[in-house]
Write an enzyme that holds these catalytic residues in place. Structure first.
Site, PDB file in Angstrom:
ATOM      1  N   ARG A  27     -71.585 -56.193   7.647  1.00 12.80           N
ATOM      2  CA  ARG A  27     -72.306 -55.239   6.812  1.00 12.80           C
ATOM      3  C   ARG A  27     -72.503 -53.915   7.553  1.00 12.80           C
ATOM      4  NH1 ARG A  27     -76.697 -51.966   6.952  1.00 12.80           N
ATOM      5  NH2 ARG A  27     -77.872 -53.589   8.036  1.00 12.80           N
ATOM      6  N   ASP A  28     -73.274 -53.919   8.609  1.00  7.34           N
ATOM      7  CA  ASP A  28     -73.596 -52.682   9.309  1.00  7.34           C
ATOM      8  C   ASP A  28     -72.384 -52.105  10.027  1.00  7.34           C
ATOM      9  OD1 ASP A  28     -75.154 -50.626  10.259  1.00  7.34           O
ATOM     10  OD2 ASP A  28     -76.056 -51.772  11.881  1.00  7.34           O
ATOM     11  N   HIS A 220     -82.827 -54.234  17.239  1.00  6.32           N
ATOM     12  CA  HIS A 220     -81.522 -53.757  16.772  1.00  6.32           C
ATOM     13  C   HIS A 220     -81.205 -52.476  17.533  1.00  6.32           C
ATOM     14  CE1 HIS A 220     -78.587 -53.232  13.272  1.00  6.32           C
ATOM     15  NE2 HIS A 220     -78.487 -52.081  13.935  1.00  6.32           N
ATOM     16  N   HIS A 222     -78.663 -49.585  19.385  1.00  6.17           N
ATOM     17  CA  HIS A 222     -77.379 -48.911  19.458  1.00  6.17           C
ATOM     18  C   HIS A 222     -77.164 -48.450  20.897  1.00  6.17           C
ATOM     19  CE1 HIS A 222     -76.489 -48.077  14.982  1.00  6.17           C
ATOM     20  NE2 HIS A 222     -77.385 -49.044  15.063  1.00  6.17           N
ATOM     21  N   CYS A 253     -74.180 -45.352  11.880  1.00  6.57           N
ATOM     22  CA  CYS A 253     -75.056 -45.119  10.738  1.00  6.57           C
ATOM     23  C   CYS A 253     -74.496 -43.952   9.945  1.00  6.57           C
ATOM     24  CB  CYS A 253     -76.489 -44.809  11.177  1.00  6.57           C
ATOM     25  SG  CYS A 253     -77.577 -44.470   9.772  1.00  6.57           S
ATOM     26  N   ASN A 262     -73.210 -50.284  17.302  1.00  2.00           N
ATOM     27  CA  ASN A 262     -74.228 -51.274  17.615  1.00  2.00           C
ATOM     28  C   ASN A 262     -73.932 -51.957  18.944  1.00  2.00           C
ATOM     29  OD1 ASN A 262     -75.895 -51.536  15.046  1.00  2.00           O
ATOM     30  ND2 ASN A 262     -73.832 -51.760  14.227  1.00  2.00           N
TER      31      ASN A 262
END
Length: 314
Positions: A27-28, A220, A222, A253, A262
């Site tokens: 997803r991300d 989460h 980065h 993002c 990430n």
């Protein structure tokens, strides 16, 4: 001694015995690709991640196609995952319509995506911070009425490209609001990768002081400034046992241009294995999965561990 391709295990004191990796690559990670990845490739990617031992794999997002065209195939993808057993498949939903679409396909875990800053709320959701929280409240309430697990993402917890450093109390307020709605867990996002370990510990302590317990928190990170693993270690020291990561280091993002990838799942697993922390993940299979996906995308993986373990393929 360690086997070839595995770190030497030297357990550290006062760290969790086990960590649950919340895999966000499908997803991300894929939402940031310049071109859409075929649905069949996404489905195989998720199956390979599950086969590598990941038990939480965030599958897709039920947003409007024009917002994130790379994930416009959610209705086609999710049914292809019905054969997976013992794997949680959370999906992101932006509003009640997205929730209804997810529920219609049998989703049992959803996530909402909030912001800790006004600027990012306007850029990402086209609403003020309070307006966005007001939209999420009926979504979370209805999901809980349906017996669905709800995760609340909080972006820009450590820094914002427009506002700079984010005050702790601002992050705490949003986290408390999401918990009051009924969220089961929260993910603290370092969306532009500016956090450092001391900052991480300070925010976690502030949340605890305001009644948000560590056992509902995930992190989460980065890796914009190379701090993702150091920040993860700090969170582990505080007792956090849920860490978000993306296979191969995919992602960024779409609304924050300074955000890089990430934390790579392979890099995280390598560190955790070296610390003697259980994850249930087979590093060899995971690395092979990221090598395979890199071939599908036509480029090498940014994960340092993937490159170290498969130099000929990278």
């Amino acid at each position: 001694m360690s086997a070839p391709g595995l770190p030497m295990v030297v357990p550290a004191q006062d760290l969790p015995e086990r960590v649950r990796i919340h895999e966000v690559g499908p997803r991300d990670g894929l939402q940031n690709e310049k071109s859409a990845v075929p649905t069949e490739v996404k489905a195989e990617f998720i199956h390979r991640l599950a086969d590598a031992g990941l038990t939480t794999v965030e599958a897709t997002s039920f947003v409007r196609p024009e917002w994130v065209p790379q994930l416009a195939d959610a209705e086609q993808l999710f049914p292809l995952l019905g054969d997976l057993r013992g794997v949680a498949l959370p999906v992101l939903v932006p509003n009640r319509r997205g929730l209804d679409r997810a529920l219609a396909l049998g989703a049992r875990r959803i996530a909402v995506f909030a912001s800790a800053t006004e600027s990012f709320a306007k850029a990402n959701l086209n609403r003020t911070l309070d307006e966005s929280l007001a939209v999420f409240e009926p979504v979370v309430r209805h999901a809980k009425d349906e017996g669905v697990h709800v995760r609340g993402y909080v972006s820009m917890c450590f820094g914002d490209p427009w506002e700079g450093a984010v005050p702790l109390h601002q992050v705490v307020r949003v986290c408390r609001a999401l918990m009051a709605m009924g969220c089961d867990e929260l993910s603290l996002g370092d969306t532009i990768g500016v956090a450092t370990p001391g900052h991480v510990l300070e925010l976690l302590a502030a949340l605890n002081e305001e009644g948000v317990p560590t056992n509902v928190l995930g992190v989460h990170f980065h890796d914009t400034y190379g701090q993702a693993l150091a920040n993860t270690y700090a969170a582990l020291e505080h007792g956090v046992t849920t860490v978000d990561a993306s296979a191969g280091g995919l992602g960024g993002c779409p609304y924050a241009k300074s955000a890089t990838g990430n934390l790579a799942t392979e890099d995280l697993v390598w560190m955790l294995q070296g610390l003697g922390i259980e994850t249930g993940v087979d590093l060899g299979r995971l690395t092979a999965t990221s090598v395979w996906l890199a071939e599908q995308l036509g480029r090498s993986s940014p994960s340092r561990t993937v490159r170290a373990l498969s130099p000929k393929d990278q």
